[in-house]
Motif scaffolding. Structure first.
Motif, PDB file in Angstrom:
ATOM      1  N   ASN A  19      28.120  69.222  35.038  1.00 44.21           N
ATOM      2  CA  ASN A  19      27.460  70.065  34.049  1.00 44.21           C
ATOM      3  C   ASN A  19      26.911  69.234  32.871  1.00 44.21           C
ATOM      4  O   ASN A  19      25.712  69.217  32.599  1.00 44.21           O
ATOM      5  CB  ASN A  19      28.504  71.095  33.583  1.00 44.21           C
ATOM      6  N   ILE A  20      27.784  68.487  32.202  1.00 46.64           N
ATOM      7  CA  ILE A  20      27.339  67.771  30.992  1.00 46.64           C
ATOM      8  C   ILE A  20      26.680  66.439  31.353  1.00 46.64           C
ATOM      9  O   ILE A  20      25.713  66.016  30.712  1.00 46.64           O
ATOM     10  CB  ILE A  20      28.511  67.562  30.001  1.00 46.64           C
ATOM     11  N   ASP A  39      28.232  59.649  41.018  1.00 49.78           N
ATOM     12  CA  ASP A  39      29.180  60.736  41.295  1.00 49.78           C
ATOM     13  C   ASP A  39      29.859  60.445  42.621  1.00 49.78           C
ATOM     14  O   ASP A  39      29.579  59.421  43.258  1.00 49.78           O
ATOM     15  CB  ASP A  39      28.491  62.114  41.255  1.00 49.78           C
ATOM     16  N   GLU A  99      37.633  66.905  33.371  1.00 45.79           N
ATOM     17  CA  GLU A  99      38.579  66.839  32.235  1.00 45.79           C
ATOM     18  C   GLU A  99      40.017  66.824  32.756  1.00 45.79           C
ATOM     19  O   GLU A  99      40.745  67.819  32.675  1.00 45.79           O
ATOM     20  CB  GLU A  99      38.321  68.028  31.289  1.00 45.79           C
ATOM     21  N   LYS A 104      40.165  60.697  35.275  1.00 43.47           N
ATOM     22  CA  LYS A 104      39.517  59.718  34.384  1.00 43.47           C
ATOM     23  C   LYS A 104      40.178  58.332  34.465  1.00 43.47           C
ATOM     24  O   LYS A 104      39.491  57.307  34.447  1.00 43.47           O
ATOM     25  CB  LYS A 104      39.525  60.213  32.934  1.00 43.47           C
ATOM     26  N   SER A 126      36.317  66.593  26.392  1.00 43.34           N
ATOM     27  CA  SER A 126      36.452  67.732  25.482  1.00 43.34           C
ATOM     28  C   SER A 126      37.663  67.562  24.580  1.00 43.34           C
ATOM     29  O   SER A 126      37.640  67.940  23.419  1.00 43.34           O
ATOM     30  CB  SER A 126      36.591  69.038  26.277  1.00 43.34           C
ATOM     31  N   ASN A 150      26.320  70.915  24.740  1.00 45.71           N
ATOM     32  CA  ASN A 150      25.630  71.425  25.921  1.00 45.71           C
ATOM     33  C   ASN A 150      24.591  72.482  25.519  1.00 45.71           C
ATOM     34  O   ASN A 150      24.943  73.375  24.745  1.00 45.71           O
ATOM     35  CB  ASN A 150      26.715  72.067  26.810  1.00 45.71           C
ATOM     36  N   ILE A 242      29.973  76.165  29.166  1.00 44.01           N
ATOM     37  CA  ILE A 242      30.791  74.946  29.330  1.00 44.01           C
ATOM     38  C   ILE A 242      31.305  74.847  30.766  1.00 44.01           C
ATOM     39  O   ILE A 242      31.310  73.785  31.377  1.00 44.01           O
ATOM     40  CB  ILE A 242      31.999  74.975  28.354  1.00 44.01           C
TER      41      ILE A 242
END
Ligand code: NAD
Length: 294
Positions: A19-20, A39, A99, A104, A126, A150, A242
């Protein structure tokens, strides 16, 4: 006064094109920079490619100063890849993966080996503390939070998070890059959720609870925010934008970090995430987007 020449960034690594991340790639392309976009699968990249092309095509309609670029021009500015090692020649790397610390952490461990030691890493999270990322790399001074809003190409301000180890040189590099995107930085200190999401997730969560209790419909809750408080968007529209899955993950990070019940995710949000009702990106959330092509 600094003697160091200010670098004009040309090639940026963007990890995680959801999305972001896809919004960030659009903005970089609109401002003439090349992106190496990473990705996990060809399917994820194909979906991102379509989202990027659509957002770039619509950008001049929403922002008169946005460049009008052809499909070919946009695509010529992006290298899509599933290989993290392809970012090794990038001058700055911005990570936007799920997230979730377990998603990560391995990315940073690999990036730290792949990228030259002089390269800065922007953490687009976030809620996860920037110090947590810095601690697992050999370049803690070059780790900085870059919390983009966003949709990225329409938002002129970025919440920049200075971790305990983040150097002034890194902040200067971030400001240079954001300047190339015609964006301003608001630099804040490092605590989970920072300013924006520590506050906004409380009102999104409470708005969902109000909805859950049957006090009002989603449009009514959002109307109170827009028409009474003068906000541009209501909390439930914001959650849909979001991504409900990302909102739930963020609330979980806040709850784990502060151990404060005020951050406990309400049942309806978790139920929506479990059912795949993520909001705009899945076509259904608090609102139905399936017939709007958005
Ligand atoms: N959605 C927002 O409005 C928003 C705003 C600011 C920051 N963020 C933060 O940005 C990050 C991404 O959020 P999102 O909403 O885009 O989530 P998303 O689920 O839409 O996208 C995450 C992307 O990361 C990819 N990914 C996962 N593991 C990866 C890996 N190892 N290597 C490469 N790619 C990988 C996924 O395939 C997916 O495409 C999160 O940390 C989120 O908190 C989100």
């Amino acid at each position: 006064m600094s003697e160091k020449p200010v670098m004009n960034f040309k090639t940026i690594g963007v990890i995680g094109i959801g999305n972001i991340g896809s919004g960030l790639v659009v903005d970089l392309a609109l401002h003439g920079m090349h992106t190496v976009a990473v990705d996990v699968s060809d399917e994820a990249l194909a979906e991102a490619r379509e989202n990027i092309l659509q957002a770039a095509r619509l950008a001049p309609m929403f922002n008169k100063s946005a460049s009008k670029l052809s499909r070919e021009e946009i695509l010529s500015r992006i290298t899509f890849t599933t290989k993290l090692a392809d970012v090794s020649n990038c001058e700055f790397i911005i990570e936007n993966v799920t997230e979730d610390w377990n998603a990560k952490k391995p990315v940073y461990e690999q990036l730290d080996r792949i990228a030259p030691p002089s390269v800065h890493f922007g953490v687009n999270t976030s809620c996860i503390a920037i110090g947590r990322v810095a601690a697992i790399t050999k370049r803690p001074d070059k780790i900085v939070g870059m919390h983009f809003m966003n949709p990225v190409h329409m938002k002129p301000t970025v919440e920049v998070i200075r971790g305990e180890s983040t150097s002034q040189e890194t902040l200067d590099a971030v400001k240079q890059l954001l300047g190339q995107l015609k964006k301003e930085a608001v630099v804040v200190n490092d605590k989970p959720g920072f300013v924006s999401n520590r506050i906004s997730h409380l009102f999104m969560n409470e708005a969902a609870s109000v909805f859950q209790d049957g006090v009002a419909t989603a449009p009514q809750i959002d109307a109170i925010f827009k028409k009474c408080f003068g906000h541009k968007m209501g909390p439930l529209e914001t959650a849909d934008l979001i991504g409900i899955d990302t909102v739930v993950r963020s609330l979980d990070v806040l709850y784990d970090s502060y151990q404060d019940p005020k951050f406990r995710c309400c049942a309806v949000l978790r139920q929506m995430a479990d059912s795949g009702h993520y909001g705009r990106k899945s076509g259904r959330g608090f609102y139905d987007y399936s017939s709007k092509g958005s």
